[in-house]
Structures are given as C-alpha cells and as structure tokens.
Motif scaffolding. Structure first.
Motif: not given
Lengths: 440, 245
Positions: A390-395, A402, A440, B71-73, B76-77, B81, B97-98, B100-102, B105-106, B108, B162
């Motif tokens: 989450q701290s990296r922005g992933i809801p 994941l 990937i 929320s934490p995400d 982050a948006h 950080f 992959n991680f 990329k997802t992060a 997500a931002k 989005k 980020l």
C-alpha cells in the motif's frame, strides 16, 4: 425415494436403453459394479476417508441419470471455456452425450475419440478388455457407481513413439434443461511407450439446475510415457463434482496432474497412483481458491511399489468467507521400494474468518532407504506485506490479490501450455476480483 | 508541504509520540535523529498511514490537506513514499512486476492510462543504472534472499521510479557498507529538486555526510527536544544523546 434406491432402480432401465452391448465383458463389470454400490452405498462421515466431507447436502436432490437428449448448445455459448486460441483436439459432451458438432477428434496419429464407440467397435475389444475398469478401486462405491452407469467419455489411445503436439481438450457441459441431473462420465486414456500427451479437462454447468458429476478417469502410462493432465474446476455454485483419477505408471514414465479448483459447490478429487516399474516420476499439484460456502477436498494416494521412483506433491489453498478445504495426502512406500524420493507440501491461507482447512499427510513407509518428507502450513495474509505494498500506492484489494497470486505462482508455473497458463492467470484475477495482469 | 501539528500517536492505547510539531517545505531535507525507542519509526509509519498505529490527537496535512483519513495507498498517490527499515520479502512477485503494478496503480488513481510497456522498461533501465543495480535483481522475487544492502538499494530504486513529493527514508543506512551507502546517497541526491522534500530518519550521523540535511531534529521520548542545522548532527555524533536529555 432415497437417491441410492432411485439409482439402483434406474440401473435396469439404463441397461435396457440399448446402446450397450449386453454380451460384452463390460456388461459383467457393470453388474458387479452396481452390486458393489448397492452393498457399500454412498460414503458417510463415518468413513475415515470422508470424515471432513459430507455428501449429504448434495445427495438430497432427486437427480436423474437420464438427461434430455435435445439440448441447444451452440459454439458461442461455450467457446469461452475452450482454449480456442490454440490448435487442439476437442472432445465435447453435452449432458453426457457426445457432440460431434462441437468436437474435433482424430484416428490418425492416435485415437482421440469417445468411449461409447470404443465399447461397441470390435477393433477396440482387446483394448477395452485389457484396460477398462482395471485400476479403479473396488472399495470405492462411487467409482463402482460410475462403472455401472458409464457409457460415455473420452477414449484416448496413443500408440507408442507418438508425440501429440496438440493438446487434447475434454469438455463436459451440462444444461440440466429438465431437472436435477447426475452425470457419470468415464474416461479411458492409454499412452504408449515413449509417447507424450497433454490433456485439459473441464466440467461446466451452463444452467441453473443442479448438477452432480461423478467422474472416473483411468490413465495408463506405459514405459517412458509423459502425461501432463490439467483439470480446471471453476463451476457454478449449483454444480458439484466427485472426480476419481486412477493412474498406472510403467517404468520411466512421468505423470503430472495439475488441479485448479476455483468454483463449484462441492469438489472432491481422488487421485490414486500405482507404480509398476522403476524410475517413475509422479507430480501432483493443485491450487484451490474458493469462497462462500464452497468446499474442496483433495485426496491423493501414491503407491510406491518399486525402487528408484519419485513423487512430488504441492497443493496450495486460499479459502475466503466460510469456505472449507481438505487435503489428505497418502504416500505408501512398499518395503521393496528402496531409494524412493517422496515429497509432499500443502500450504494454505485462510482469508475468511470462518474459513477452515483440514490437512492430513499420511506417510506409510515400509522401506528403510528412502527420502520422504511432508509439510503443511496454514497462515493468514501478512499485514506488514500489505502495508508495504500500500505504501507504494497499490490499493489494498490489489495488494492482497498480488500476495495471494504470488502464493500460488509456484503451482501455476508448472503449467506447460502457455494458453492455459494465461487462462489460469485470468481466472485467478477474476476470482480475486481484481482487474490486473499478473503476467510479466 | 508537510505540516505536523501536536501529533500524539501510539499503539494499542500506549502513547509513543507525545506532541510532534514539524514543518517541511519543498526542496528541504530534514534529518530526524534519536536513540532507539524514541519514536522515529513510529513517526514514519504514522505519516505513511500504517493502520496498526492509532492517532490520539493532532493533525498531519500535505499541501494544506488533512491526510489522516487517507489509506496508505491514497497517501502514496498524493506523493508520500516510505523507504522501509526492514523491507518486506514478497516471494513470487518480481521487482519489475511489483513496480509496474505500483506505478500503474498510481496512474489509475490520477485518471491516467497504464504506462506503455516500452516507456516502463526504459524508465526501469535508467533508474536501475542510477542506483548501479544489478539488473538480475529486477527479475528476481522482490527482496527475497536479498542482502540488507540490496534491499535498501531496491527501496531507493522504487523511490526513483515513483518520484514522490515527500520521501521518508527510515534507517536507510543500516545494513549498507560504505560503497553501497555512497551509491544510495548519490541516488537520493540526484532525485532531489526544488519541489520535493526528504525526511531522513537515522540513528547515526554517517548517512548525513552524504545526504546533507537542511535541518536536524532530535527525537526523544516521543518529542522533538532539539532542532538545528546540519552541525547538530556532528554535535550528536561527538557527544551522544545524553547531554540533551
């Protein structure tokens, strides 16, 4: 009438319906099988092997074993359940009846066709006499029930030294267009010496009616044969399956069964493997991701009877809501089976507060020079890992998905058909209710 | 940019932070130093939104907007950080992959489309270069089996990707040898600009030789007991924390 009595009564009618050669040896097998079922009945929770899985919730319905023959299934309705993006052979059944229209079979490099034909045609008599119902358990009443009512399913006979490039898809659809339906599909698969085959099996209900599938598959892997079998179970909540897979392996063969269970009301998978020779490898893998009140029971037995063989089992489970699971892995190492390597691992994550898993590894080892191990873990989603993501922005929803995906990834990576692998990625994303690509 | 006023926070009813006040403006680097147990990591967790901690009193605003309900995400948006003191291992998810997802997500959350794969790869290559990261780490499971130094370098790599407005580096120097420390510090310095800010949380002054702070704050027993310029860090190094108590 109790379902058991109804089935016993239906048996006479079933035999009289024609289609079945009353003079064949198979007829005798059916008679013995129905007698066996009559004697044993449906298993109850008093039976040790069924202690954590009750069939009562699915046996209370008035199933018919005689489906209506006129179903209106079109390719467009079922296309999404195929791996349609790749070249393959296809054997498609609708309500237990073969659909030549939807299928793509062959008799060229191998026989990829249907059991009813094999049971009738004289040229297959020797094969049927030699293989049919030879490795099913006679202590298992449901396998006997299947034998009694078996008349249709996949018949795959691969001669020796044949590498089948195209995977075979075996698909069972049910429409239940009239009432509650019980299906007893029966598959017979013979893989000759040095031959390779990949098989994808799926059972799918298309309607709102209740379906109970009691499926038996016998697989014979001859010397140095390679069999990769994939079962995708993602049925509706009105469909249940009891699946029995019996595998006999000869020297140097490799048999892998990968079971992906994402849906269905009740799913019971029995896999029994018998080794008949040295240097055999057996791989049994599975991922279960279920929710609601779904129940999945994976029961495996591997019989190590000869020296220098190995088996690897890896089953992972993710249980949400009040879903429940069972893993029962039995490994028997005969005293002759020295130098056996047998490994078993079962890892589970309980997401839902009311979710549960009963895990039972059983190792019966009678040889003294073997390497055998088993492990079982039950955990919850790691909160620190979620915060990190989450701290990296992933809801949070995607973060959980994941993590859960990562948990199952080891098993998904064992899938050797790329199109199937991406299908499974998609199903998992759907299951975890996220819109994200894991690839990937 | 970030404004913390009279922040009281803790865990399971126990107060750890007892009235923190802090103002951070764009372009600034603030160091927060203090002995073990003084509340440094709690402060960073609370800013990033770790829900394990409770807020008893006070407020945190980013660009004038309260972030305590986010929320934490979501934080982050908005550009916060946190580089973790102990980065989490995530088996089965590659670093590539991680991240990329992060990033997606931002994007989005900002109403943008996914970053095209080509641009993503180019960016990954550049940032990995900046941190002299061995590319093989990018295709390995995130932090799994990484040494302490590799994990910290990976944290700063993610930060570079980020491009946060406010970066909090929690004990980023721990576990780093001197060469890795220089690389990581160099990476952080290159990412600095007039619009972003950095909070460096550290026990030792060592890191501050490479990431030069504008302000140094000493945290003790949940309060900032002294603030000063970069020379305060040297003073602490020489005298220890005891003279302040």
């Amino acid at each position: 009438m109790e379902l058991k009595d109804k089935l016993l009564a239906s048996f006479m009618a079933f035999e009289n319906k024609g289609n079945i050669d009353l003079d064949s040896d198979v007829h005798d097998l059916r008679i013995k099988a129905i007698e066996n079922f009559e004697k044993l009945g449906f298993p109850t929770k008093k039976n040790e092997e069924w202690k954590y899985t009750s069939l009562n919730p699915i046996l209370k319905y008035d199933y018919s074993v005689f489906p209506s023959l006129d179903n209106n299934v079109e390719l467009k309705d079922i296309k999404k359940y195929f791996l349609h993006e790749i070249e393959s052979y296809r054997i498609v059944f609708v309500d237990g009846v073969y659909s030549s229209f939807l299928s793509d079979t062959t008799h060229e490099e191998a026989d990829v066709c249907i059991l009813s034909a094999a049971l009738k045609k004289p040229k297959y008599k020797m094969i049927i006499d030699h293989y049919f119902d030879k490795i099913t358990s006679k202590n298992d009443s449901l396998s006997s029930l299947n034998t009694a009512f078996s008349k249709e399913g996949a018949f795959i006979n691969i001669p020796k030294n044949t590498i089948l490039e195209k995977p075979i898809q075996v698909l069972f659809f049910s429409t239940g267009s009239e009432k509650e339906l019980m299906l007893n599909p029966r598959n017979l698969i013979i893989v000759g010496e040095n031959s390779h085959v990949q098989i994808y099996e799926r059972h799918q209900n298309l309607n709102k009616n209740k379906i109970l599938t009691n499926c038996v598959t016998e697989i014979f892997a001859h010397k140095r044969a390679i069999v990769n079998y994939y079962k995708v179970q993602n049925d509706k909540n009105n469909a249940s399956i009891i699946d029995h897979t019996y595998i006999q392996q000869k020297e140097g063969s490799i048999a892998s069964v990968n079971t992906f269970t994402f849906g269905g009301k009740l799913t019971r998978n029995n896999i029994n493997v018998y080794h008949e020779g040295e240097h055999i490898t057996t791989n049994l893998n599975g991922i279960t991701i279920i929710e609601g009140k779904q129940h999945v029971d994976n029961h495996t037995i591997i019989n190590h009877k000869h020296e220098n063989c190995e088996s690897h089992e890896l089953y992972k489970g993710i249980y949400d809501d009040s879903a429940s699971g069972v893993f029962n892995g039995k490994v028997i190492v005969d005293k002759k089976a020295q130098k056996t390597n047998a490994f078993q691992q079962n890892d589970n994550i309980l997401v839902g507060d009311k979710a549960s898993i009963n895990a039972k590894p059983q190792l019966e080892i009678f040889a003294d020079d073997v390497k055998c191990s088993h492990g079982c873990t039950i955990g919850q989603i790691d909160k620190n890992a979620i915060f990190y993501m989450q701290s990296r922005g992933i809801p949070i929803k995607e973060a959980k998905a994941l993590l859960l995906f990562a948990f199952g990834n080891e098993v998904i990576n064992k899938v050797k058909i790329p199109a199937l692998k991406s299908r499974i990625f998609k199903l998992i994303a759907e299951k975890l209710k996220v819109d994200m690509g894991f690839e990937i | 940019m970030l404004s913390i006023k009279n922040l009281h926070a803790g865990i399971e009813g126990k107060e750890i932070l007892r009235g923190i006040n802090l103002e951070i403006r764009p372009g600034e680097v603030h160091a927060i130093m203090g002995p073990n147990g003084s509340g440094k990591s709690t402060l960073s967790s609370v800013i990033a939104g770790n829900e394990t901690y409770e807020i008893f009193e006070g407020e945190i605003t980013l660009d004038g907007k309260n972030i305590l309900d986010l929320s934490p995400d979501e934080r982050a948006h908005k550009g916060i950080f946190l580089s973790f003191q102990y980065p989490i291992e995530i088996p089965g998810v590659t670093t590539t992959n991680f991240i990329k997802t992060a990033i997606n997500a931002k994007r989005k959350a900002q109403g943008l489309e996914d970053l095209p794969a080509k641009d993503m790869l180019k960016m990954i290559r550049e940032k990995a270069e900046l941190l002299k990261m061995d590319r093989k780490f990018l295709s390995r499971s995130l932090n799994e089996g990484f040494s302490g130094g590799e994990k910290k370098r990976n944290e700063i790599f993610q930060m570079a990707m980020l491009e946060p407005k406010l970066a909090i580096l929690d004990e980023t120097d721990s576990g780093l040898d001197i060469d890795a420390l220089k690389v990581v510090a160099n990476g952080v310095n290159k990412l600095r600009n007039k619009d972003n800010a950095t909070i460096v949380i550290t026990h030792y002054q060592r890191l501050l030789d490479y990431i030069i702070p504008d302000y140094v704050h000493v945290l003790h027993n949940g309060k900032i007991i002294k603030s000063g310029g970069k020379e305060l860090a040297h003073e602490l190094e020489a005298k220890g924390y005891d003279w302040l108590k």
